[in-house]
Motif scaffolding. Structure first.
Motif, short mmCIF file in Angstrom:
data_model
loop_
_atom_site.label_atom_id
_atom_site.label_comp_id
_atom_site.label_asym_id
_atom_site.label_seq_id
_atom_site.Cartn_x
_atom_site.Cartn_y
_atom_site.Cartn_z
N PHE A 199 -7.16 10.81 -40.67
CA PHE A 199 -7.46 11.19 -42.15
C PHE A 199 -6.61 10.18 -43.04
O PHE A 199 -5.69 9.83 -42.65
CB PHE A 199 -6.72 12.61 -42.50
CG PHE A 199 -7.62 13.70 -41.84
CD1 PHE A 199 -8.43 14.61 -42.92
CD2 PHE A 199 -7.45 14.22 -40.53
CE1 PHE A 199 -9.05 15.53 -42.18
CE2 PHE A 199 -8.31 15.31 -40.02
CZ PHE A 199 -9.07 15.94 -40.82
N VAL A 200 -7.26 9.91 -44.19
CA VAL A 200 -6.72 9.18 -45.17
C VAL A 200 -5.95 9.75 -46.10
O VAL A 200 -4.84 9.46 -46.71
CB VAL A 200 -7.60 8.25 -46.06
CG1 VAL A 200 -8.28 7.37 -45.23
CG2 VAL A 200 -8.76 9.09 -46.65
N GLU A 201 -6.17 11.31 -46.10
CA GLU A 201 -5.16 12.01 -46.97
C GLU A 201 -5.60 13.59 -46.90
O GLU A 201 -6.62 13.58 -45.91
CB GLU A 201 -5.26 12.16 -48.42
CG GLU A 201 -6.58 12.16 -49.16
CD GLU A 201 -6.43 11.80 -50.63
OE1 GLU A 201 -5.98 12.34 -51.42
OE2 GLU A 201 -6.84 10.56 -50.95
N LEU A 202 -5.08 14.64 -47.36
CA LEU A 202 -5.28 16.01 -47.17
C LEU A 202 -6.92 16.22 -47.30
O LEU A 202 -7.70 16.07 -48.13
CB LEU A 202 -4.57 16.95 -48.10
CG LEU A 202 -4.71 18.47 -47.82
CD1 LEU A 202 -4.07 18.68 -46.46
CD2 LEU A 202 -4.09 19.40 -48.92
N ASN A 203 -7.42 16.54 -45.86
CA ASN A 203 -9.08 16.95 -45.84
C ASN A 203 -9.83 15.88 -46.13
O ASN A 203 -10.85 15.88 -46.64
CB ASN A 203 -9.22 18.07 -46.74
CG ASN A 203 -8.65 19.47 -46.53
OD1 ASN A 203 -8.18 19.67 -45.17
ND2 ASN A 203 -7.98 20.14 -47.38
N THR A 204 -9.82 14.60 -46.11
CA THR A 204 -10.38 13.46 -46.39
C THR A 204 -10.30 12.71 -45.31
O THR A 204 -9.32 12.04 -44.84
CB THR A 204 -9.79 12.52 -47.39
OG1 THR A 204 -9.68 13.29 -48.76
CG2 THR A 204 -10.73 11.50 -48.01
N ILE A 205 -11.41 12.60 -44.54
CA ILE A 205 -11.60 12.20 -43.20
C ILE A 205 -11.68 10.46 -43.23
O ILE A 205 -12.41 9.79 -44.14
CB ILE A 205 -12.69 12.64 -42.24
CG1 ILE A 205 -12.69 14.19 -42.10
CG2 ILE A 205 -12.71 11.79 -40.92
CD1 ILE A 205 -14.01 14.58 -41.61
N ARG A 206 -10.97 9.83 -42.54
CA ARG A 206 -10.89 8.14 -42.21
C ARG A 206 -12.29 7.84 -41.55
O ARG A 206 -12.87 8.53 -40.86
CB ARG A 206 -9.71 7.95 -41.45
CG ARG A 206 -9.57 6.30 -41.35
CD ARG A 206 -8.24 5.99 -40.77
NE ARG A 206 -7.26 6.64 -41.08
CZ ARG A 206 -6.40 5.87 -42.12
NH1 ARG A 206 -6.92 4.99 -42.55
NH2 ARG A 206 -5.24 6.61 -42.42
N ALA A 207 -12.68 6.75 -41.92
CA ALA A 207 -13.99 6.35 -41.41
C ALA A 207 -14.02 6.23 -39.89
O ALA A 207 -12.99 5.75 -39.77
CB ALA A 207 -14.40 5.12 -42.23
N GLY A 208 -14.76 6.81 -39.14
CA GLY A 208 -14.52 6.74 -37.94
C GLY A 208 -13.65 7.79 -37.15
O GLY A 208 -13.52 8.00 -36.00
N GLY A 209 -13.04 8.77 -38.20
CA GLY A 209 -12.11 9.62 -37.43
C GLY A 209 -12.89 10.80 -37.34
O GLY A 209 -14.04 11.09 -37.36
N SER A 210 -12.30 11.76 -36.68
CA SER A 210 -12.72 13.20 -36.21
C SER A 210 -12.32 14.19 -37.15
O SER A 210 -11.03 14.27 -37.69
CB SER A 210 -12.23 13.38 -34.61
OG SER A 210 -11.20 13.82 -34.61
N SER A 211 -12.98 15.11 -37.50
CA SER A 211 -12.71 16.35 -38.47
C SER A 211 -11.87 17.30 -37.64
O SER A 211 -12.31 17.95 -36.73
CB SER A 211 -14.09 17.01 -38.85
OG SER A 211 -14.80 17.52 -37.66
N SER A 212 -10.71 17.40 -38.33
CA SER A 212 -9.70 18.42 -37.96
C SER A 212 -8.94 18.62 -39.13
O SER A 212 -8.83 17.76 -40.15
CB SER A 212 -9.00 18.19 -36.68
OG SER A 212 -8.24 16.96 -36.75
N SER A 213 -7.79 19.52 -39.15
CA SER A 213 -6.77 19.53 -40.32
C SER A 213 -6.02 18.31 -40.17
O SER A 213 -5.39 17.89 -39.28
CB SER A 213 -6.17 20.94 -40.20
OG SER A 213 -5.07 21.09 -41.13
N SER A 214 -5.74 17.78 -41.49
CA SER A 214 -4.83 16.51 -41.48
C SER A 214 -3.39 16.73 -41.31
O SER A 214 -2.53 15.96 -41.15
CB SER A 214 -5.14 15.87 -42.70
OG SER A 214 -4.73 16.55 -43.77
N SER A 215 -3.15 17.94 -41.83
CA SER A 215 -1.60 18.52 -41.89
C SER A 215 -1.34 19.88 -41.52
O SER A 215 -2.17 20.67 -41.88
CB SER A 215 -0.88 18.00 -42.87
OG SER A 215 -1.33 18.56 -44.17
#
Length: 215
Positions: A199-215
């Motif tokens: 994640f790049v920030e709260l609920n914003t997925i980093r490119a190539g990242g997997s979706s889950s809660s960031s914090s």
């Protein structure tokens, strides 16, 4: 105390094996150099050097001298209704000549709270308070000053508790941080995990990242 000596924060090293305490900038031969700035937030690198935040900023002065032919007596940023000296990250060899101190981040606001990541990068809290912005984020840089980039909170994520303080990388790879308001709280907050790899920030997925809660 000599009234001509300006009191500053210095970094001291405690040896728990013999109980000795020594200043990272040797004393007394380099007292003047030690008092050129306030040095805080130190961490050791694996090679024995120290990364720390300081308002001495020698390279910023050199750049201003190269560009304008003169440097101001202090490098300041506007914080509300007052101009204050700001902190950037530096690297030193403890016990060495302080002229070898290298500035590795450059910010008109504050770079504070460095922490070492397992891949050798340094993560730290960066305050961007210039040109109409007022963002707080986690950034990263290599000990030689290269590979500077945003790590988390790139757009100053929308929450009232937006300061991630005293971050440390946990065994699971995530950053364990104290999440606290930007104002009105003195070092108090909630312990949270930050999934900075996905994640790049709260609920914003980093490119190539997997979706889950960031914090």
């Amino acid at each position: 105390i000599d009234p001509m000596v300006v009191a500053t924060w210095n970094i001291w090293i405690y040896d728990h094996t013999d109980g000795s305490i020594t200043r990272a900038i040797p004393s007394p031969e380099y007292d003047n150099e030690a008092n050129l700035g306030n040095d805080i937030d130190p961490i050791f690198l694996p090679d024995g050097r120290i990364v720390f935040a300081s308002d001495r900023k020698p390279r910023s002065y050199e750049i201003l001298l190269e560009q304008d032919g003169q440097a101001p007596p202090t490098l300041l940023t506007n914080e509300g209704d007052r101009d204050v000296a700001t902190y950037n990250l530096h690297v030193m060899v403890p016990g060495d000549n302080p002229n070898s101190i290298k500035q590795i981040t450059f910010n008109r606001s504050n770079d504070l709270n460095p922490t070492l990541l397992r891949d050798g990068r340094i993560a730290y809290l960066r305050w961007d308070n210039a040109n109409g912005r007022n963002h707080l984020n986690l950034s990263h840089v290599r000990p030689d000053g290269t590979e500077f980039d945003l790590l988390y909170g790139a757009h100053s994520y929308t929450t009232t508790e937006r300061v991630l303080y005293e971050s440390r990388q946990a065994p699971n790879g995530r950053l364990l941080s104290v999440k606290m308001p930007a104002q009105d709280t003195f070092l108090g907050g909630k312990l949270v995990y930050i999934d900075q790899d996905n994640f790049v920030e709260l609920n914003t997925i980093r490119a190539g990242g997997s979706s889950s809660s960031s914090s």
